[in-house]
Design a protein around this motif. Structure first.
Motif, short mmCIF file in Angstrom:
data_model
loop_
_atom_site.label_atom_id
_atom_site.label_comp_id
_atom_site.label_asym_id
_atom_site.label_seq_id
_atom_site.Cartn_x
_atom_site.Cartn_y
_atom_site.Cartn_z
N LEU A 187 0.85 -1.19 0.00
CA LEU A 187 0.00 0.00 0.00
C LEU A 187 0.89 1.24 0.00
O LEU A 187 1.84 1.33 0.78
CB LEU A 187 -0.93 0.01 1.21
CG LEU A 187 -1.88 1.22 1.27
CD1 LEU A 187 -3.29 0.79 1.64
CD2 LEU A 187 -1.39 2.28 2.26
N ILE A 188 0.57 2.18 -0.88
CA ILE A 188 1.32 3.43 -0.97
C ILE A 188 0.37 4.58 -0.67
O ILE A 188 -0.57 4.84 -1.43
CB ILE A 188 1.96 3.60 -2.36
CG1 ILE A 188 2.93 2.45 -2.62
CG2 ILE A 188 2.67 4.94 -2.47
CD1 ILE A 188 3.35 2.30 -4.06
N TYR A 189 0.61 5.23 0.48
CA TYR A 189 -0.25 6.36 0.88
C TYR A 189 0.39 7.64 0.37
O TYR A 189 1.53 7.96 0.68
CB TYR A 189 -0.40 6.42 2.40
CG TYR A 189 -1.59 7.24 2.84
CD1 TYR A 189 -2.76 6.61 3.22
CD2 TYR A 189 -1.55 8.63 2.84
CE1 TYR A 189 -3.88 7.34 3.60
CE2 TYR A 189 -2.65 9.37 3.21
CZ TYR A 189 -3.81 8.73 3.59
OH TYR A 189 -4.91 9.47 3.96
N VAL A 224 4.59 3.53 -7.10
CA VAL A 224 3.60 2.62 -7.69
C VAL A 224 4.24 1.80 -8.82
O VAL A 224 4.12 0.57 -8.87
CB VAL A 224 2.38 3.39 -8.22
CG1 VAL A 224 1.48 2.49 -9.06
CG2 VAL A 224 1.58 3.99 -7.07
N GLN A 225 4.94 2.49 -9.71
CA GLN A 225 5.51 1.82 -10.87
C GLN A 225 6.68 0.90 -10.49
O GLN A 225 6.83 -0.20 -11.04
CB GLN A 225 5.98 2.86 -11.89
CG GLN A 225 4.83 3.69 -12.45
CD GLN A 225 5.33 4.79 -13.38
OE1 GLN A 225 5.61 4.54 -14.56
NE2 GLN A 225 5.47 6.00 -12.85
N VAL A 264 -0.28 -3.77 -5.96
CA VAL A 264 -0.16 -2.41 -5.43
C VAL A 264 -1.51 -1.75 -5.24
O VAL A 264 -2.34 -1.72 -6.15
CB VAL A 264 0.71 -1.54 -6.37
CG1 VAL A 264 0.84 -0.12 -5.82
CG2 VAL A 264 2.09 -2.16 -6.56
N THR A 265 -1.69 -1.21 -4.03
CA THR A 265 -2.84 -0.37 -3.72
C THR A 265 -2.35 1.05 -3.50
O THR A 265 -1.45 1.28 -2.69
CB THR A 265 -3.56 -0.86 -2.45
OG1 THR A 265 -4.05 -2.18 -2.67
CG2 THR A 265 -4.72 0.06 -2.09
N GLY A 266 -2.92 1.99 -4.22
CA GLY A 266 -2.54 3.39 -4.07
C GLY A 266 -3.64 4.16 -3.38
O GLY A 266 -4.83 3.94 -3.63
N VAL A 267 -3.24 5.08 -2.50
CA VAL A 267 -4.20 5.94 -1.80
C VAL A 267 -4.04 7.36 -2.32
O VAL A 267 -2.92 7.89 -2.35
CB VAL A 267 -3.99 5.90 -0.28
CG1 VAL A 267 -5.05 6.75 0.42
CG2 VAL A 267 -4.03 4.47 0.25
N HIS A 288 -5.22 -1.56 -7.19
CA HIS A 288 -6.36 -1.12 -6.40
C HIS A 288 -6.14 0.34 -6.00
O HIS A 288 -5.00 0.76 -5.81
CB HIS A 288 -6.54 -1.98 -5.15
CG HIS A 288 -6.45 -3.45 -5.41
ND1 HIS A 288 -7.47 -4.17 -5.99
CD2 HIS A 288 -5.44 -4.34 -5.17
CE1 HIS A 288 -7.11 -5.43 -6.10
NE2 HIS A 288 -5.88 -5.56 -5.61
N ILE A 289 -7.23 1.07 -5.85
CA ILE A 289 -7.13 2.48 -5.50
C ILE A 289 -8.10 2.79 -4.37
O ILE A 289 -9.28 2.41 -4.42
CB ILE A 289 -7.44 3.39 -6.71
CG1 ILE A 289 -6.46 3.10 -7.85
CG2 ILE A 289 -7.36 4.86 -6.30
CD1 ILE A 289 -6.82 3.74 -9.17
N ILE A 290 -7.61 3.44 -3.33
CA ILE A 290 -8.44 3.91 -2.23
C ILE A 290 -8.52 5.44 -2.31
O ILE A 290 -7.50 6.12 -2.31
CB ILE A 290 -7.86 3.50 -0.87
CG1 ILE A 290 -7.82 1.97 -0.74
CG2 ILE A 290 -8.68 4.11 0.27
CD1 ILE A 290 -7.10 1.50 0.51
#
Length: 322
Positions: free
Chosen positions: A154-156, A167-168, A177-180, A196-198
């Motif tokens: 997860l990358i906030y 991300v890349q 990878v989930t990006g916030v 995935h995106i939050i």
């Protein structure tokens, strides 16, 4: 030559475009004609002198380095007699934060260890956007975070400079990878391959039910307890940027949490070096990573560039063309 000069800490208004003496390389230096530079969080620290602890490195009462600017891309114009890696005409890029800054200018002299050959498949603007943010993401994921293929990451703060590289790079390592990010940045994350995106304006991590091998905190003000809760057993949280309170929590509570449990909490202080710059160059040349540029400003418009950058809403990088 023209250069941006900063002789006191303050807002972007203290930056001045001036005529200064063109530098000349010593035996171990390379003279680079700069085509592009870019803005990073470190530039804001150097401008404002905040957090105060940074002044012990950058100057207590006024900036130690009068010409700011870390990331550059340009062409070698001259080399000292002891330079081995580069010759006149080579296209290069690099991070000057380890050797006196000076990137917001038409020319700069640089030790060759701060440079690498510019990837041929990207522009000078894209190359200037890459060094500090790209290496920060690489070190945070690979060195501190111990990323492995198959990890859930997860990358906030995934839509900014470091975040878009993270991300890349995480995808290049084979991670899920989930990006916030906020609503306006969802499409950016989709375009660079986030699985995935939050949208943090609609969903809080406080009640998030997924768990991760690695969380990279690039921006935001979440508490350590929030990040710790969503880590798997033996998971890693790496603080790269965010609020000052989050930084101090990580520095002072992180070691205790790491020693008393299976989850690791750490903070990254990016260390520019040629090896990691070349590792990033390989990712860029193979098109596994592509710099995302939000806005471009001319050297004489750098005040406007800083004002936009410090708002904290840039999608990717802000570039200065010279």
């Amino acid at each position: 030559m023209k250069a941006i000069v900063c002789n006191k800490y303050g807002s972007p208004d203290v930056l001045e475009l001036k005529d200064v003496e063109k530098p000349y390389p010593t035996e171990n230096q390379v003279l680079v004609k700069i085509h592009s530079a870019s803005l990073n969080f470190g530039n804001l620290v150097l401008l404002k002198g905040k957090p105060f602890l940074a002044r012990f490195a950058f100057g207590l009462t006024k900036p130690k380095y009068s010409i700011p600017g870390g990331d550059i891309a340009g062409t070698v114009e001259a080399v000292g007699k002891d330079v081995k890696q580069f010759k006149v005409g080579d296209e290069v890029f690099g991070d000057l934060s380890v050797c006196g800054w000076g990137g917001f200018a038409e020319y700069v002299t640089v030790p060759e260890y701060a440079l690498a050959f510019k990837p041929k498949n990207i522009s000078f603007e894209e190359a200037a956007a890459a060094p500090m943010a790209g290496v920060t993401a690489l070190q945070g994921l690979r060195d501190k975070g111990k990323i492995k293929s198959g990890h859930k990451v997860l990358i906030y703060g995934a839509s900014g400079g470091v975040g878009t590289f993270a991300v890349q790079i995480a995808k290049a390592f084979g991670a899920e990878v989930t990006g916030v990010c906020s609503t306006r940045n969802v499409e950016i994350l989709r375009s660079i391959g986030a699985d995935h995106i939050i949208d943090y304006t609609k969903e809080s991590l406080t009640h998030h039910q997924e768990y991760y091998d690695l969380v990279l905190g690039v921006n935001g003000s979440n508490s350590l307890s929030t990040y710790k809760r969503i880590l798997k057993i033996n998971g890693n949280f790496v603080h790269v940027g965010g609020s000052e309170s989050q930084l101090y929590q990580t520095l002072f509570l992180g070691p205790f949490i790491s020693m008393t449990g299976s989850k690791k909490i750490s903070s990254l202080l990016q260390k520019a070096n040629q090896k990691d710059l070349n590792d990033l160059k390989e990712l860029l040349e193979t098109s596994k990573v592509k710099p995302i540029i939000d806005k471009r400003f001319k050297l004489g418009e750098i005040t406007e560039g800083f004002e936009y950058f410090q708002e904290g809403h840039a999608q990717g990088k802000v570039v200065i063309t010279i």
